[in-house]
Design an enzyme around this catalytic site. Sequence first.
Site, short mmCIF file in Angstrom:
data_model
loop_
_atom_site.label_atom_id
_atom_site.label_comp_id
_atom_site.label_asym_id
_atom_site.label_seq_id
_atom_site.Cartn_x
_atom_site.Cartn_y
_atom_site.Cartn_z
CG LEU A 1 -24.23 34.71 25.68
CD1 LEU A 1 -23.73 33.92 24.33
CD2 LEU A 1 -25.62 33.61 26.31
NE ARG A 2 -24.25 38.99 32.82
CZ ARG A 2 -24.51 40.18 32.71
NH1 ARG A 2 -23.77 41.02 31.74
NH2 ARG A 2 -25.72 40.88 32.89
CG ASN B 1 -21.81 43.81 28.64
OD1 ASN B 1 -22.11 43.00 27.93
ND2 ASN B 1 -22.60 44.35 29.57
CG HIS C 1 -26.33 51.70 26.69
ND1 HIS C 1 -26.88 50.55 27.69
CD2 HIS C 1 -26.15 52.56 27.48
CE1 HIS C 1 -26.95 51.17 28.78
NE2 HIS C 1 -26.72 52.37 28.81
CG ASP D 1 -30.74 44.41 27.99
OD1 ASP D 1 -29.69 44.00 27.90
OD2 ASP D 1 -30.92 45.69 28.33
ZN LIG Z 1 -27.68 48.53 27.18
#
Ligand SMILES: [Zn+2]
Length: 432
Positions: free
Chosen positions: A68-69, A99, A184, A310
Amino acid sequence: MKKNAETYLIRGGRIIDPAEGIDDNLDIMIADGKIEDVGKGLDAKTAMVIDSKGMIVAPGLVDMHTHLREPGREDEETVATGAAAAIAGGFTTISAMPNTDPAIDGPGRIKALKEIIKKDAAANVVIIGAITKLRAGIELANFKAMKAEGVPAVSDDGSSVDDNAVMEKALKAAAGEGLIVIAHCEDIKLSQKGVVNKGFISTKMGLRGISKESEYIRVSRDIELAKKTGAALHIAHVSCAESVDIIRKARRSGTKVTAETCPHYFSLTDACCATYDANTKMNPPLRSKEDVEAIRAGLADGTIDAIVTDHAPHTDSEKDVEFDFAPFGIIGLETALSLSIMELVDTKVLTFGELIRKLSFNPAKILGIKKGSLKKGMTADIVVIDPAKEYAYTKDSVKSISKNSPFIGWTLKGKAVRVFVNGHPNPTYEVG
Ligand SMILES: [Zn+2]
């Protein structure tokens, strides 16, 4: 989130609810934000009737992998715009990956993000916590405190936890707290500085390739560590045939591992990258035709449990550079359903029921959240899908702030036409 006191009757649609084993033409009554009844010929009483003949009515889609930033890159996407894009795509629940800048690596950050979600999000947003502080791969984040804030899973997504010992410690701690670890899988020593799948296309393009080994060797490691620690491991964005094989074998031998893939991994191959369009650059990269076939087979036989977006927004100015320098990732919330219908249901890889399971019930089950079902008494998170609706996916129609999609310009088929979140209706476009 607003609760709607009004009542609605969704009439005459094909109800698909894998959790309850339902695939039948039925009505659904919604009252006080909840599913009050599911059955044949329900009396509308004072309810507003939504005629859904020819439509598929399913539990709202659940995305367990969304970027979502916010906080940090609100020029790319915010909680508000990401949630709006989710609803347009039929998703009633999305999962904010940690992240961001700063990373969501502790209870304080979670509390702050919860405030933004409460204020801005028209969809449900689940928060995923980081595995390590600052996602630096060194020191574990405080799992106990994050769990107490309601986080169901942890992930350093964007990066793999490189140090074997740190990953083992993380899995052990997560098992102790009942948290799922979303991995990941990428060995950066093997993939370092690659920008496209390693093979004929990377050679032809004159670009550095990302080998499949960089993914599946890390998938193997994480499965071995999960076996040892008894942790619940979920493999993010599976892109290649070898990863599918490794996960299939592990599951057959009883290892507690689940897996997801994204629509681009079963819709596109690395041949698309030969245009040097940076909207075909993602991590892991688009692979070969054989890999696409293996992903489809993995979805069909249940090795891959979930389809996720993603969703990774990047602005035009970030993507409008040489392929080498563009950031990885594409948006996906508004195209996932259509691509899944076109590439999996229309091609008979999955039935519609199996698709709904992978887009709603399974991700909810993996996360351990009470979503993905139309059972009486459940919160009314519902998507009404027109399976035959064809539409042009254009840049202007995109609800996300960022428009980085390789599917812009495509004619897509199958669309969410109405979405209920907590019993509150959101028409995505007017029906009929
Ligand atoms: Zn990833």
